[in-house]
Design a protein around this motif. Structure first.
Motif, short mmCIF file in Angstrom:
data_model
loop_
_atom_site.label_atom_id
_atom_site.label_comp_id
_atom_site.label_asym_id
_atom_site.label_seq_id
_atom_site.Cartn_x
_atom_site.Cartn_y
_atom_site.Cartn_z
N ALA A 12 0.87 -1.27 -0.03
CA ALA A 12 -0.04 -0.02 -0.02
C ALA A 12 0.81 1.23 -0.02
CB ALA A 12 -0.93 -0.04 1.20
N ILE A 14 0.66 5.43 0.16
CA ILE A 14 -0.12 6.53 0.47
C ILE A 14 0.54 7.84 0.21
CG2 ILE A 14 -1.50 7.72 2.21
CD1 ILE A 14 -2.26 4.65 1.68
N ASN A 20 -5.08 17.88 -0.61
CA ASN A 20 -5.48 16.44 -1.05
C ASN A 20 -6.46 16.62 -2.32
OD1 ASN A 20 -7.40 13.23 -0.47
ND2 ASN A 20 -5.62 13.68 -1.46
N GLU A 28 -1.04 10.27 -6.83
CA GLU A 28 -1.95 8.71 -6.94
C GLU A 28 -2.43 8.37 -8.44
OE1 GLU A 28 -6.03 7.22 -5.07
OE2 GLU A 28 -5.50 9.07 -4.76
N ARG A 32 -0.84 5.18 -10.34
CA ARG A 32 -2.09 3.90 -10.44
C ARG A 32 -1.75 3.50 -11.83
NH1 ARG A 32 -3.54 0.41 -7.39
NH2 ARG A 32 -2.64 -0.95 -9.05
N ILE A 48 -1.89 -1.03 -3.65
CA ILE A 48 -2.94 -0.26 -3.25
C ILE A 48 -2.35 1.28 -3.52
CG2 ILE A 48 -4.63 0.69 -1.48
CD1 ILE A 48 -4.29 -2.54 -0.58
N THR A 49 -2.95 2.10 -4.06
CA THR A 49 -2.82 3.53 -4.07
C THR A 49 -3.70 4.42 -3.53
OG1 THR A 49 -3.33 3.93 -6.31
CG2 THR A 49 -1.06 3.47 -5.88
N ARG A 50 -3.40 5.23 -2.58
CA ARG A 50 -4.43 6.18 -1.76
C ARG A 50 -3.65 7.58 -1.90
NH1 ARG A 50 -6.20 1.60 2.20
NH2 ARG A 50 -7.64 0.41 1.08
N SER A 51 -4.45 8.42 -1.46
CA SER A 51 -3.95 9.85 -1.03
C SER A 51 -4.73 10.45 0.13
CB SER A 51 -3.82 10.90 -2.10
OG SER A 51 -5.13 11.02 -2.63
N THR A 83 -9.56 13.51 1.06
CA THR A 83 -9.53 12.66 2.37
C THR A 83 -8.73 13.33 3.26
OG1 THR A 83 -10.34 10.83 1.15
CG2 THR A 83 -9.58 10.32 3.36
N THR A 89 -4.67 6.06 8.74
CA THR A 89 -4.41 6.36 7.08
C THR A 89 -3.22 5.71 7.00
OG1 THR A 89 -5.64 8.24 7.21
CG2 THR A 89 -4.52 7.77 5.06
#
Length: 210
Positions: A12, A14, A20, A28, A32, A48-51, A83, A89
């Motif tokens: 993962a 982040i 954001n 992100e 991705r 997994i990619t998130r921000s 977010t 997180t």
């Protein structure tokens, strides 16, 4: 709740900035795209990619100017909403990449164990670029490979000439003119491409942006 077994099966990443809506969602989405075009479908789904934002405009869409530069790469911000960053997180993150040194400090303040896995984006790209992998036998599995490389990067902190302060960071374009957004987009694109190239090298498929 994520089990230990499930954590071992995925990697993962982040991305963290302030609101954001500009830097971290841009990073992100670029990451991705590169991952999805670099790895098999099965392996890409394990990454997994998130921000998130330290002071997120919670629920907001991506900034219009940043999205314009994303679209110029053939990508889009469909479905994205800002977010707010919280300790949980990053508690299960394998790698946290921040826009600035201040963001990095905030992440570690909220979750001290993240010190080992948190870097600014440009810092991580710089350290990766200066690693010599020829002396190491890297795992074939993409998740184990990424974790092994992350450890090499962590251990290399302090072994390379330091960058100038501003060279660790992606300048904040929020509320500024288009040249500021273009500069941030270019810096992020170059850093992300370098990171993904090193974590998961190209095979016979060529997946590049720009």
């Amino acid at each position: 709740m994520t089990t230990i077994g499930a954590q071992r099966e995925r990697f993962a990443i982040i991305f963290v900035c302030t609101g954001n809506v500009c830097r971290s969602p841009f990073a992100e989405r670029v990451a991705r795209w590169l991952i999805d075009n670099r790895l098999s479908l099965q392996d890409a789904n394990r990454v997994i990619t998130r921000s998130a934002g330290t002071h997120a405009l919670h629920g907001a869409a991506m900034d219009r100017q940043s999205e314009m530069h994303l679209r110029a790469l053939g990508l889009d911000a469909a479905g994205f909403v800002a977010t707010q960053f919280a300790a949980d997180t990053v508690s299960n993150a394998d790698l946290v990449l921040t826009a600035t040194l201040r963001h990095r400090a905030i992440v570690v303040e909220h979750h001290p164990p993240a010190l080992k896995t948190t870097f600014t984006l440009r810092e991580f790209a710089y350290l990766l670029e200066n690693l010599d992998f020829n002396a190491h036998q890297l795992p074939a599995d993409p998740i184990l490979r990424a974790r092994t490389i992350r450890e090499f990067v962590r251990d290399s902190r302090g072994l390379n000439p330091p960058l100038a302060g501003q060279d660790y960071e992606v300048p904040d374009p929020y509320g500024k003119d288009d040249s500021s957004h273009a500069q941030a987009a270019r810096i992020i694109q170059e850093a992300i491409s370098g990171v993904i190239d090193r974590l998961w090298p190209l095979d016979d498929r060529v997946a590049r942006i720009g």
